[in-house]
Design a protein around this motif. Structure first.
Motif, PDB file in Angstrom:
ATOM      1  N   SER A  48       0.838  -1.210   0.000  1.00  0.00           N
ATOM      2  CA  SER A  48       0.000   0.000   0.000  1.00  0.00           C
ATOM      3  C   SER A  48       0.864   1.247   0.000  1.00  0.00           C
ATOM      4  N   ASP A 164      -5.780  -0.994  -4.841  1.00  0.00           N
ATOM      5  CA  ASP A 164      -5.259  -1.590  -3.609  1.00  0.00           C
ATOM      6  C   ASP A 164      -6.239  -2.638  -3.107  1.00  0.00           C
ATOM      7  N   GLU A 165      -5.881  -3.896  -3.348  1.00  0.00           N
ATOM      8  CA  GLU A 165      -6.735  -5.027  -2.986  1.00  0.00           C
ATOM      9  C   GLU A 165      -8.191  -4.793  -3.393  1.00  0.00           C
TER      10      GLU A 165
HETATM   11 MG   LIG Z   1      -2.246  -2.695   2.338  1.00  0.00          MG
END
Ligand SMILES: [Mg+2]
Ligand SMILES: Nc1ncnc2c1ncn2[C@@H]1O[C@H](COP(=O)(O)OP(=O)(O)O)[C@@H](O)[C@H]1O
Lengths: 234, 746
Positions: A48, A164-165
């Motif tokens: 991240s 992000d994911e």
């Molecule tokens: Mg993360």
């Protein structure tokens, strides 16, 4: 292919109390235009952090981040804001739609920050949600919300999509749908797509796989023949 | 817990400040009024103020014996007006007392009153201070052709002179006015007591009846009608009325904002409550934790307000009060209601916290840990209309945000509304009082000075003076009036139509009082429920001759209510025209025996301003506290909306919206709420203002007006506060850590 993103000796340190945590430790890599990149690594590896630095949400401690020839690390707050507006489309695990606005309004919102002619309905159509245009985020399923969020990100035709994911909160079937959509964006529209995930299977679909661990690059692999997301064994 | 407080520092301060300000204003204003009541009561008790004053010609021991049959205590005095041997011939009222047990002289300096001292005198301290007298000085008085010289034994106060006033002005002039107490032994001749002071335990009516059946006397005054007591009581009524209305408003606004804020704060903590539960804390511990959360700041704020309010606010009023009234002490008062109100605030804040908290902790932890899902919104016709599509994102967003957070919107609007209402009321009162003043001293009275005619004036000299100054005779006296079973003491003005005094109607337009017609003031007519053609019965105070008059006309008078008629009309009623004053457009500086005093109009206006200084002080206090309260309400609203919208603001920032745009987004919301609250606050403030003005005095007639200037001023205050608060938050927007704000709920 053109290199549009380059990390040179990027370091990011977090100070908490008297000890310093190196979230990015001398990171170097490049990304080409239109690439479908997957970043893999265990939780806390710095995935991240990497994405946030690239997206201009956070600033490096040292090193250079060059995007289309511009040095992001030297940007002022205002420059970062317009950099984000023009170049970066973010997609988060929890969608982060504006709850006060309908799906369509969430997309048309972008008209206020970029000089791109946005046809909200056709963008929504491209993620298969034309019929949900007037619904509020809370009236949509998680997968639908994530599709709106992708639509919002691509509407302004950014240089890169940073995800992000994006499937972290979705069931795997819906997840595949979302990832497929993202791969299409890269393949058909030439948008650079960078996806952070901890699901290693996605690696087979990527043009480039960057593995990181403890803030350091572990390996960078280029896939000559990436598979389609829908063909993977989930 | 401590860490919690640190994290939510600003909110705790806001809560603390609200409780503090509410209680501060409430107890402060109340304590001012209770202080007046309590200190004057204590003074009256300590000096054994008389319940009744009977005046007569020569009360002997037989009279005293008769009166003692229905009173509990009595004492004779010889009271006489004298002229002190000083520049300006000050009026000194001498009291030769029989034994000094009722309405006792309160010595502050020198030796106590000694009933056997035939050469000593005890002097009014205010007069002594004004004239720089010291104990041991000799002082000479002249009365009824007698001249006496005595030695000053002491200075002090008297319960009969809490308020002293010269005939021509409202404010006492301590340089030219005073009183002195002496022993009956100090009287140069055989003393013939003209006043009988009594204490009684029967009712006033019974007392008067019994008195009528017993001795011969001239007149009787009971305590509540006594000049000084009545004047001070009226002042207290004025304070009490204002003191009843403003504090209640403050405390209501405080309750409202405080309780809603508590609810919001706890609701914000739902995530944390969920985590605590998941970790294994039981409901009881969690609820207790948050109750402390609501309890501590409110308790601390209330206690601080409870202490500082009575310490500070009364001290703002007392200095001006001291210029008019004389009491040995000026102390703030205390009442149990202060504790009750503070207690109620603390308890209700705890109850509200408890209820909110319990609702949350009843949910299952998994649910609680997510931010509460926004309520399902639907689009309404406005949002589907064509117009909507053309609205800016800013307006759309704020509309929806308000729709989704009705509670917050409501609280903001009501808070602003209350503060605006207070501001409007305070400014309106200020205006109305100034309006009264200019009506009375610019529109009605145009004379330069008013000469008071002495009791033993020579008619010839008076005519000469009137002629010489182009003056006009008027007669101004208190009268007692009866109609429709209501009784009241008001005043009569008998005068020919003159350029020096213009009568006015309700719109301040000049009118004439027609020859042969008795005119009643509008306010009085309203009070008695009278219209033109109705009859009233009245008599001049001090005379027994009742007359019946038919109301022929009405006039409006801002500060003194009563009747107006011409001298001829008065004589048609069978009464004599005995002028009390000459009004003139010229300055009159000569000395002559027929004129007691000369008061210029500006001086009358001045003393009126001084009289109303308490009202004005209240205006300032209310303006300041209302402004502070508005600030806290808005600031609090700012914190709440900011924390509630943090995630959205962060998202917008990530998307590339500029800080200035986001700032405008929040500003728009603040301004819209402020505007709505402001508009609603105007009529409410107008209503408060009428309440307040009605409280300010029975004899005041005013036209409630709301000026654009006031509205503008209130608008400037409220909106600049709103913008100021917004500026305080812009820093927080630009420094907002997007990564942190968007961290997924883990
Ligand atoms: Mg993360
Ligand atoms: N704001 C911060 N302050 C201190 N440490 C942080 C902060 N953000 C991230 N970290 C630390 O940096 C490391 C990398 O975090 P992150 O990039 O979020 O990992 P992930 O790969 O799981 O996304 C972690 O050890 C995390 O604790």
């Amino acid at each position: 292919m053109n290199t549009i993103i380059e990390f040179k000796n990027v370091n990011k340190e977090y100070k908490s109390g008297d000890h310093i945590l190196k979230a990015m430790d001398n990171v170097n890599f490049t990304i080409d235009e239109g690439e479908f990149v997957v970043i893999l690594g265990p939780s806390g590896a710095g995935k991240s952090t990497l994405l946030n630095l690239l997206g201009g949400l956070d600033t490096v401690t040292s090193g250079e981040i060059v995007v289309k020839g511009n040095h992001v690390e030297n940007f002022s707050d205002d420059e970062l804001t317009s950099y984000r507006a023009k170049n970066v489309g973010f997609i988060f695990q929890f969608y982060n739609l504006i709850p006060n606005l309908t799906a369509l309004e969430n997309i048309e919102l972008m008209k206020d920050i970029v000089d791109v002619n946005i046809d909200g309905l056709s963008v929504l159509d491209s993620v298969g949600l034309k019929n949900h245009a007037d619904q509020f985020p809370s009236q949509l399923s998680g997968g639908e919300q994530q599709r709106v969020s992708i639509a919002r990100a691509v509407a302004k035709q950014p240089t890169m999509l940073l995800c992000d994911e994006p499937t972290g909160a979705l069931d795997s079937k819906t997840g595949v749908l979302i990832l497929n959509l993202l791969q299409d964006m890269s393949n058909n529209k030439g948008t650079t797509v960078i996806i952070v995930t901890h699901n290693a299977i996605l690696a087979e679909a990527a043009d480039k796989v960057i593995r990181i661990k403890n803030g350091q690059i572990e390996s960078i692999i280029i896939n000559e023949n990436p598979r389609k997301v829908t063909d993977l064994e989930w | 817990m401590l860490r919690d407080i640190k994290v939510n520092k600003t909110q705790f301060i806001a809560i603390f400040m609200m409780a503090f300000l509410g209680i501060f204003a409430y107890t402060g204003i109340c304590s001012e009024y209770y202080g007046l009541e309590q200190t004057s009561d204590a003074f009256y008790n300590e000096t054994n103020l008389a319940d009744g004053w009977i005046s007569g010609t020569n009360f002997d021991s037989v009279d005293v014996g008769e009166v003692n049959n229905f009173t509990t205590q009595s004492e004779r005095q010889f009271v006489i007006k004298s002229v002190g041997d000083f520049d300006g011939e000050p009026d000194i009222t001498l009291h030769f007392v029989e034994n000094g047990t009722i309405s006792k002289f309160y010595v502050t300096e020198g030796s106590p009153v000694d009933i056997n001292d035939d050469s000593g005198v005890w002097i009014d301290k205010r007069f002594a201070d004004a004239r720089n007298l010291t104990v041991g000085d000799n002082i000479t008085f002249e009365f009824e052709g007698k001249t006496i010289t005595k030695t000053i034994r002491g200075f002090g106060y008297s319960p009969e002179y809490v308020y002293e006033s010269s005939p021509a002005s409202f404010a006492p002039d301590f340089n030219n006015l005073g009183f002195a107490y002496l022993s009956y032994k100090a009287y140069p001749d055989n003393i013939e007591y003209n006043t009988l002071l009594v204490k009684y335990s029967i009712s006033d009516v019974d007392f008067k009846n019994r008195l009528n059946d017993s001795i011969d006397y001239l007149s009787v005054t009971i305590k509540e009608d006594q000049f000084s007591v009545a004047q001070f009581a009226q002042e207290m009524v004025q304070h009490k009325m204002m003191g009843d209305i403003f504090p209640v408003l403050f405390i209501l606004i405080t309750f409202l904002t405080l309780l809603t804020t508590m609810t919001r704060i706890v609701t914000h903590q739902r995530t944390q409550i969920g985590i605590l539960k998941a970790v294994g804390f039981n409901d009881k511990t969690i609820v207790l934790h948050y109750i402390l959360y609501g309890f501590l700041p409110v308790l601390l704020g209330s206690i601080l307000g409870l202490i500082t309010g009575p310490m500070i606010i009364p001290q703002m009023f007392y200095p001006t009060m001291k210029t008019h009234y004389t009491l040995p002490e000026w102390n703030p008062g205390f009442d149990m209601s202060f504790i009750y109100v503070a207690g109620l605030l603390v308890i209700s804040s705890v109850v509200v916290t408890y209820l909110t908290c319990r609702n949350i902790s009843k949910e299952n932890p998994a649910n609680t840990m997510r931010p509460k899902a926004p309520k399902l919104s639907s689009t309404n016709f406005i949002e589907r209309s064509k117009l909507w599509r053309h609205l800016s994102f800013n307006l759309r967003w704020n509309w929806r945000d308000a729709k989704r957070n009705k509670f917050r919107a409501f609280m903001a609007i009501v808070g602003v509304m209350g503060c605006v209402a207070l501001l409007i009321a305070a400014f309106g009162m200020n205006d109305s009082m100034n309006d009264l003043k200019s009506w009375e001293y610019d529109d009605i009275n145009h004379f330069e000075s008013k000469l008071s005619i002495a009791n033993n004036a020579s008619a010839l000299e008076l005519y000469y003076i009137a002629n010489y100054t182009n003056g006009s005779f008027i007669m101004q006296m208190p009268i007692e009036i009866k109609a429709n079973d209501v009784e009241d003491t008001v005043s009569i003005l008998v005068s020919n139509n003159t350029d020096l005094i213009s009568y006015t109607d309700e719109n301040k337009n000049p009118i004439e009082i027609k020859e042969g017609k008795v005119s009643i003031s509008v306010k009085l007519a309203e009070k008695f429920n009278l219209t033109i053609g109705d009859e009233i019965r009245w008599h001049i105070v001090g005379s027994d001759e009742w007359v019946t008059s038919k109301i022929g006309q009405m006039h409006a008078e801002p500060i003194s209510q009563g009747l107006i008629m011409s001298p001829d009309t008065l004589e048609d009623q069978g009464l004599n025209f005995t002028p009390t004053n000459i009004v003139t457009a010229e300055k009159f500086g000569e000395r002559c025996d027929s004129i007691k005093s000369v008061t210029p109009l500006w001086k009358m206006e001045d003393s009126w301003s001084q009289m109303t200084s308490a009202v004005m002080m209240m205006v300032y206090v209310v303006t300041i506290v209302a402004g502070l309260l508005a600030f806290i309400v808005l600031y609090n609203l700012g914190i709440l909306s900011f924390t509630e919208m943090e995630r959205e603001v962060a998202t917008l920032k990530v998307l590339g919206f500029k800080t200035s745009f986001l700032r405008r987004l929040l500003l728009t919301q603040n301004l819209i709420f402020t505007a709505i609250g402001f508009i609603l606050g105007i009529p409410l403030g107008f209503y408060f203002m009428t309440l307040m003005m009605d409280a300010a005095g029975d004899s005041l007639y005013y036209i409630p007006t709301l000026t654009w200037g006031n509205i503008l001023l209130s608008a400037i205050i409220t909106f600049s506060l709103s913008i100021f608060v917004n500026l305080m938050f812009s820093d927080r927007i630009s420094q907002l850590d997007m990564v942190e704000a968007l961290k997924d709920v883990e």
